[in-house]
Design a protein around this motif. Structure first.
Motif, mmCIF file in Angstrom:
data_model
loop_
_atom_site.group_PDB
_atom_site.id
_atom_site.type_symbol
_atom_site.label_atom_id
_atom_site.label_comp_id
_atom_site.label_asym_id
_atom_site.label_seq_id
_atom_site.Cartn_x
_atom_site.Cartn_y
_atom_site.Cartn_z
ATOM 1 N N LEU A 1 -60.296 -16.701 46.177
ATOM 2 C CA LEU A 1 -59.198 -17.760 46.687
ATOM 3 C C LEU A 1 -58.358 -17.124 47.955
ATOM 4 O O LEU A 1 -58.046 -17.790 48.780
ATOM 5 N N ILE A 2 -58.293 -15.829 48.178
ATOM 6 C CA ILE A 2 -57.853 -15.197 49.432
ATOM 7 C C ILE A 2 -58.747 -15.172 50.487
ATOM 8 O O ILE A 2 -58.391 -15.759 51.697
ATOM 9 N N ARG A 3 -60.082 -14.854 50.131
ATOM 10 C CA ARG A 3 -61.057 -15.154 51.270
ATOM 11 C C ARG A 3 -61.216 -16.652 51.908
ATOM 12 O O ARG A 3 -61.619 -16.760 52.795
ATOM 13 N N TYR A 4 -61.245 -17.423 50.744
ATOM 14 C CA TYR A 4 -61.073 -18.888 51.206
ATOM 15 C C TYR A 4 -60.162 -19.207 52.470
ATOM 16 O O TYR A 4 -60.406 -19.957 53.239
ATOM 17 N N ARG A 5 -59.012 -18.621 52.435
ATOM 18 C CA ARG A 5 -58.037 -18.661 53.304
ATOM 19 C C ARG A 5 -57.919 -17.635 54.438
ATOM 20 O O ARG A 5 -57.249 -17.912 55.503
ATOM 21 N N LEU A 6 -58.547 -16.713 54.263
ATOM 22 C CA LEU A 6 -58.579 -15.674 55.397
ATOM 23 C C LEU A 6 -60.061 -15.322 55.728
ATOM 24 O O LEU A 6 -60.557 -14.164 55.157
#
Length: 517
Positions: A161-166
């Motif tokens: 979920l973090i990599r999806y936005r970053l």
């Protein structure tokens, strides 16, 4: 037997694994033959692995020889090792481990272990499959305008979920295991090129010094890594919103996630973060500045309002307008307690009611809160147990505490109300001021990973003040927070000003003049 050398034979390896894990009802062991001629055994905990994946992608490829090896009669051990990993297994996460303790560690983490006669070590295959809840809207942080996604208990899902936005290669994740019994996976996240490397090293150092039986939630780590342990104020921020984590990473902070916990920790933390929300930056600055000021008023309201009431009623009634003083005196005529005792009793009753509302099932909790506020409050006034003005004061104070977005910060203010009320009952307004000075002095002494707790107010920083009491326009905040000492200070390009000269391309008058020409 703890070394690979002492487990030289095939049966020794099987005996070692079964001795460590065999006394479990969900532990499974399956003997078979690799390519129909090499004795082997497969081990795993049945409730933590995907049986369909295991049968299709592990057992079947190991039992049947690859087509390209049909002409080969015999495979030496060194050749068998390469064939199994490179040609047979349909897994990208399959490796040969030499150390027996790594076999046991893999088993308890949900992996499968394959032991083959004549093969040095054992093959550890990632077959973990644990039921998990879906990604839902965060329960502890309500979303008005923003993504409706919250962290869950699975660490891999949270990192995705973090990599999806970053989506940048500079995003770094370092993992470690903490807990002698639980061996909980902990992920340390930061952005290379923004976050100060000394901060990352300090976070790793503090985490590496934790030697405890188990880590069941990120809150365990919070209590070990904070700077000051004897304070009501939180020095580590937690959140279950991925977008909030990404926003803090872009400012130069470090995020800590624990496998099994839906809450991520963010360090370092300053006090201003606890009354700010993600919606402050997704709406226009004029509106959100007004809302933030109202939030700050509610925060101070919840801290000092009961103590001010006690001090004025008990020591300085002349500060109240005459008409209002007569109404207050009439309401308190039948109350047998002094103001300080009355407020303390009502405050304690409200805290008990609030705690009971939280702990009850959701279907009953809402009804109890309504009954508690309306019925008990009215009954207390009717019985002469409390005055109407006291009930109003306590109700407004409770509502003000609900306006603080961070639960741990609101809890600190709720606890500090009680010593302030006691000091107000003893010394009046002087006691209130002394209490506030002591609280301010204590906050000035706090630090989070070396950063003063009241930054950017003290020490003062002009850029940081743009996002302290009010939320300035986004184009004002060109620099990252100075107190974080980031490598890359700029977060807004110099050629990105707001649109100053509006081009009214669809202005009716301009279109009409153009057509007349």
């Amino acid at each position: 037997m703890s070394t690979s050398a002492s487990l030289g034979t095939f049966e020794d390896k099987i005996a070692y694994i079964e001795g460590k894990c065999g006394d479990n009802g969900d532990f499974s062991a399956r003997r078979f033959q690799v390519f129909g001629r090499y004795p082997a055994a497969l081990f795993g905990f049945s409730n933590m692995i995907n049986p369909e994946m295991l049968n299709t992608n592990v057992l079947r490829p190991l039992m049947y020889r690859p087509l390209q090896l049909d002409d080969v009669d015999d495979l030496p051990p060194e050749r068998l090792r390469d064939v199994l990993i490179n040609d047979s297994l349909f897994f990208s996460q399959a490796k040969i481990e030499e150390a027996p303790d790594r076999w046991i560690s893999g088993l308890v983490h949900g992996q499968s272990v394959v032991v083959i006669d004549g093969l040095e070590g054992a093959i550890v295959v990632e077959t973990r499959h644990i039921e998990k809840r879906g990604i839902e809207q965060p329960l502890t942080e309500q979303v008005i305008r923003g993504p409706r996604e919250g962290f869950i208990e699975m660490l891999g899902t949270n990192l995705s979920l973090i990599r999806y936005r970053l989506q940048t290669p500079e995003f770094r994740v370092h993992t470690m295991e903490i807990g002698r019994r639980t061996h909980s996976s902990v992920a340390i996240c930061h952005i290379d090129g923004i976050t100060n490397p000394e901060l990352v090293n300090e976070v790793k150092r503090r985490l590496s010094k934790i030697d405890v039986d188990g880590v069941l939630d990120s809150g365990y780590l919070e209590q070990y890594i904070e700077d000051n342990h004897i304070t009501p104020f939180p020095q580590v921020q937690y959140t279950e919103r991925p977008d909030k984590v990404v926003a803090n990473l872009l400012e130069g902070r470090v995020a800590i996630l624990v496998d099994g916990s839906p809450l991520a920790l963010i360090v370092p933390t300053v006090f201003s973060q606890f009354y700010q929300t993600v919606e402050d930056y997704t709406e226009r600055f004029l509106l959100m500045s007004a809302i933030r000021m109202a939030r700050l008023v509610a925060l101070m309201f919840s801290l000092v309002f009961p103590s001010l009431y006690v001090s004025i009623i008990s020591f300085n009634p002349e500060l109240i307008p005459t008409e209002f003083a007569v109404a207050v005196a009439g309401g308190r005529a039948g109350v047998p307690f002094p103001a300080v005792v009355e407020v303390l009793i009502m405050e304690i009753s409200m805290e008990v009611l609030r705690e009971a509302t939280i702990r009850l099932p959701q279907q009953v909790g809402g009804a109890l809160s309504i009954v508690g506020v309306l019925v008990i409050g009215q009954a207390a006034v009717s019985a002469g147990f409390a005055s109407p003005i006291t009930v109003v004061i306590i109700a407004l104070t409770t509502i003000g505490s609900f306006a603080t977005p961070a639960y741990n910060a609101a809890l600190a203010l709720r606890l500090l109300r009680f010593p302030l009320v006691i000091m107000a009952g003893i010394f009046g307004l002087y006691g209130v001021m002394i209490g506030l000075i002591l609280i301010a002095n204590h906050m000035l002494s706090l630090k989070s990973f070396g950063i003063p707790y009241l930054s950017p107010l003290i020490p003062g920083n002009f850029q940081g003040l743009k996002d302290l009491l009010i939320r300035g326009p986004l184009w004002w905040m060109k620099k990252r927070p100075a107190f974080l000492q980031t490598i890359d200070r700029d977060r807004l390009g110099s050629n990105t000003p707001p649109e100053r000269e509006a081009r009214n391309v669809l202005d009716p008058q301009k279109i009409k003049n153009k057509q007349e020409r």
